[in-house]
Enzyme design. Structure first.
Site, short mmCIF file in Angstrom:
data_model
loop_
_atom_site.label_atom_id
_atom_site.label_comp_id
_atom_site.label_asym_id
_atom_site.label_seq_id
_atom_site.Cartn_x
_atom_site.Cartn_y
_atom_site.Cartn_z
N GLU A 1 0.83 -1.21 0.00
CA GLU A 1 0.00 0.00 0.00
C GLU A 1 0.86 1.26 0.00
OE1 GLU A 1 -3.90 2.04 2.03
OE2 GLU A 1 -3.35 0.00 2.59
N GLY B 1 -6.41 5.50 -1.16
CA GLY B 1 -6.74 4.11 -1.39
C GLY B 1 -8.20 3.80 -1.10
N HIS C 1 -0.87 -13.78 -0.45
CA HIS C 1 0.41 -14.14 0.16
C HIS C 1 0.77 -15.52 -0.38
CE1 HIS C 1 -0.19 -10.65 2.62
NE2 HIS C 1 -1.38 -11.12 2.95
N SER D 1 6.20 -17.92 2.20
CA SER D 1 6.64 -17.37 3.48
C SER D 1 8.09 -16.89 3.40
CB SER D 1 6.49 -18.42 4.59
OG SER D 1 7.35 -19.51 4.34
N GLY E 1 -6.14 6.91 -14.66
CA GLY E 1 -7.29 7.67 -15.13
C GLY E 1 -7.35 9.04 -14.48
#
Length: 138
Positions: free
Chosen positions: A61, A81, A88, A91, A107
């Site tokens: 993010e 956001g 995920h 590991s 856009g």
């Protein structure tokens, strides 16, 4: 501003934020992409000693939001956001992960970004897509 100056400005902008806490550092930037690293240490582990999915999402993010914002005229608009989806896939217990965000659609009112987080061997650890909405800040 050259690339190194832009990266330094971004890294300075992150002081006293979650990015500094997680030791996220921007390392490369281009017209439609942004790259950052994050060390995998106990600081970002879940209790069983593996990279916490939330830390991966925070890296993703941070990349997606920052990329959306740096391609805007920040005197008029900001990107926020509205949706993030992460898978995920592998590991990780130690070392370094590198996230690369690519702007797939820029856009006027919405940006769509893909973020891949890989380990030192190039293995895909996490795949994320993110949607940002462009808002007026005047």
């Amino acid at each position: 501003m050259n690339k190194e100056e832009r990266l330094q400005k971004l890294n300075d902008w992150c002081k006293n934020t979650l990015l500094e806490t997680l030791e996220i550092k921007f390392t490369d930037i281009g017209e439609d992409f942004l790259v950052a690293t994050m060390p995998v240490t106990p600081r970002v582990h879940q209790p069983i000693g593996m990279l916490h999915g939330g830390a991966s999402v925070a890296l993703a993010e941070s990349l997606g939001s920052t990329l959306s914002n740096i391609v805007l005229d920040q005197t008029k608009n900001a990107a926020v956001g509205t949706n993030i989806n992460s898978n995920h896939l592998k590991s990780k217990r130690e070392g370094m992960v590198t996230g690369t965000a690519r702007l797939l659609r820029k856009g006027r009112t919405q940006h769509f970004t893909e973020i891949e987080i890989r380990d030192e061997k190039g293995d895909l650890i996490c795949h994320t897509t993110m949607t940002n909405v462009v808002i007026n800040v005047r």
